[in-house]
Enzyme design. Structure first.
Site, PDB file in Angstrom:
ATOM      1  CG  ASP A 108      -0.123  -0.087   2.669  1.00 23.18           C
ATOM      2  OD1 ASP A 108       1.001  -0.320   2.513  1.00 23.18           O
ATOM      3  OD2 ASP A 108      -0.748  -0.299   3.410  1.00 23.18           O
ATOM      4  CG  HIS A 157       7.479  -2.588  10.840  1.00 16.27           C
ATOM      5  ND1 HIS A 157       6.891  -3.382  10.175  1.00 16.27           N
ATOM      6  CD2 HIS A 157       7.767  -1.440   9.918  1.00 16.27           C
ATOM      7  CE1 HIS A 157       6.799  -3.165   9.121  1.00 16.27           C
ATOM      8  NE2 HIS A 157       7.475  -2.024   8.867  1.00 16.27           N
ATOM      9  CD  GLU A 193      10.185   2.587  10.992  1.00 13.29           C
ATOM     10  OE1 GLU A 193       9.668   2.069  11.021  1.00 13.29           O
ATOM     11  OE2 GLU A 193      10.407   3.245   9.629  1.00 13.29           O
TER      12      GLU A 193
HETATM   13 ZN    ZN Z   1       7.884  -1.173   6.929  1.00 13.33          ZN
END
Ligand code: ZN
Length: 331
Positions: A16, A190, A193
């Site tokens: 997306d 994830h 980050e």
């Molecule tokens: Zn990502």
């Protein structure tokens, strides 16, 4: 050097966030190229991950019917073909594509069918990862992981958690990762980050992924680096995306070279081909220009990524042979 021709593996790629202008123009003919650039592509430097995350909804609005999902998946495979990718894992959150009445199962079935067809047509091997999101509820996370289980044996191969790491805690999603492990479903997550090593440690402890989306801020904790190396946890690194979301000020500040030199399992990814406005070929060119990376660096990263891929050993071996063959002339 011609980086386009090097065979590439990409494990961290959001469906997306990767709509070409061609497919947007097909789905929404009134969108001009200028509007596409303004609305779908984020600035090279956002103030934060949260700022960056205002772009994907523009794409998601165009991904609400089976036909749209099919076209967008086909479009991404065409981009991968032009970029020399031989194996890719595409990820998306099925529960974001139900606004026009599709059931989550129909969403996955549409993308899965388009992926299986594209694999046949292009010769690029591909798998899908279904994402829950940080701001989702426990129930939404469980629904998502159960979809991974229901589609076991198809191109759907794994489970992930994405979105705003700094804004939402992990608590609501522990049950889903427990479910994934009990069902034998491969997981990535994830972390490292928008937040630092503490987030990576808690992700490893409570989610138990074999890979980390990004994970780059692990560089701040030597004990964590040693842990990741010892357990062979693969880092899906997306350098340009990290500059864009302001994790690092500039490309030379990015720790990918230090992570590589520290002996970690590191792969190279775009994260978001449209939102970040980058291809893997361009990412390789930057790594070459800034850190002096040569084909043997790219080969090692691609082989590390294949080792961590969510596919059976036999396919891993075939892809490994294909990648080694592709680098034979240049390494
Ligand atoms: Zn990502």
């Amino acid at each position: 050097m011609n980086f386009i021709r090097l065979p590439k593996v990409e494990l961290h790629l959001h469906l997306d966030c990767s709509l070409s202008y061609a497919v947007v123009a097909q789905l929404a003919p009134s969108v001009t190229l200028d509007e596409y650039r303004a609305r779908f592509i984020a600035p090279a430097k956002c103030t934060s991950l949260a700022d960056f995350l205002t772009r994907p909804p523009q794409s998601i609005a165009l991904m609400q019917t089976e036909a749209q999902l099919r076209l967008i998946t086909q479009d991404l495979f065409e981009q991968l073909e032009q970029d020399g990718v031989v194996y890719a894992e595409l990820r998306f959150a099925p529960l974001l594509h139900t606004e026009a009445g599709l059931a989550p199962h129909d969403v996955v079935a549409a993308v899965e069918a388009a992926t299986a067809e594209a694999v046949q047509r292009t010769g690029i091997e591909g798998r899908l990862i279904l994402c829950t999101l940080r701001h989702f509820s426990t129930e939404q996370s469980l629904t998502t992981v159960k979809l991974v289980e229901q589609f076991k044996g198809t191109t759907v191969a794994g489970f992930d958690i994405a979105a705003d790491e700094a804004g939402f805690p992990i608590d609501a999603h522990i049950a889903a990762f427990r479910y994934a492990h009990a069902a034998g479903l491969p997981c990535t997550a994830h972390a490292g980050e928008a937040r630092g090593p503490d987030s990576v440690w808690e992700t490893l402890q409570y989610f138990g992924p074999s890979r980390l989306g990004h994970g780059v801020r692990s560089i701040e904790d030597p004990a964590l680096l040693a842990h990741l190396r010892r357990h062979g946890v693969h880092l899906e690194v997306c350098p340009t995306s990290n500059i864009q979301t302001n994790v690092y000020a500039d490309y030379p500040d990015h720790p990918i070279d230090r992570l590589y030199q520290a002996g970690l399992s590191v792969g190279i990814n775009t994260d978001a081909r449209t939102v970040t406005d980058i291809t893997l070929t361009q990412e390789y060119e930057k790594l070459h220009a800034v850190f002096g990376w040569q084909p043997h660096h790219f080969l090692r990263c691609n082989l590390a990524a294949l080792q961590a891929a969510f596919v059976p050993e036999s396919l891993k071996q075939r892809l490994t042979d294909r990648v080694i063959e592709g680098y034979r002339e240049v390494v």
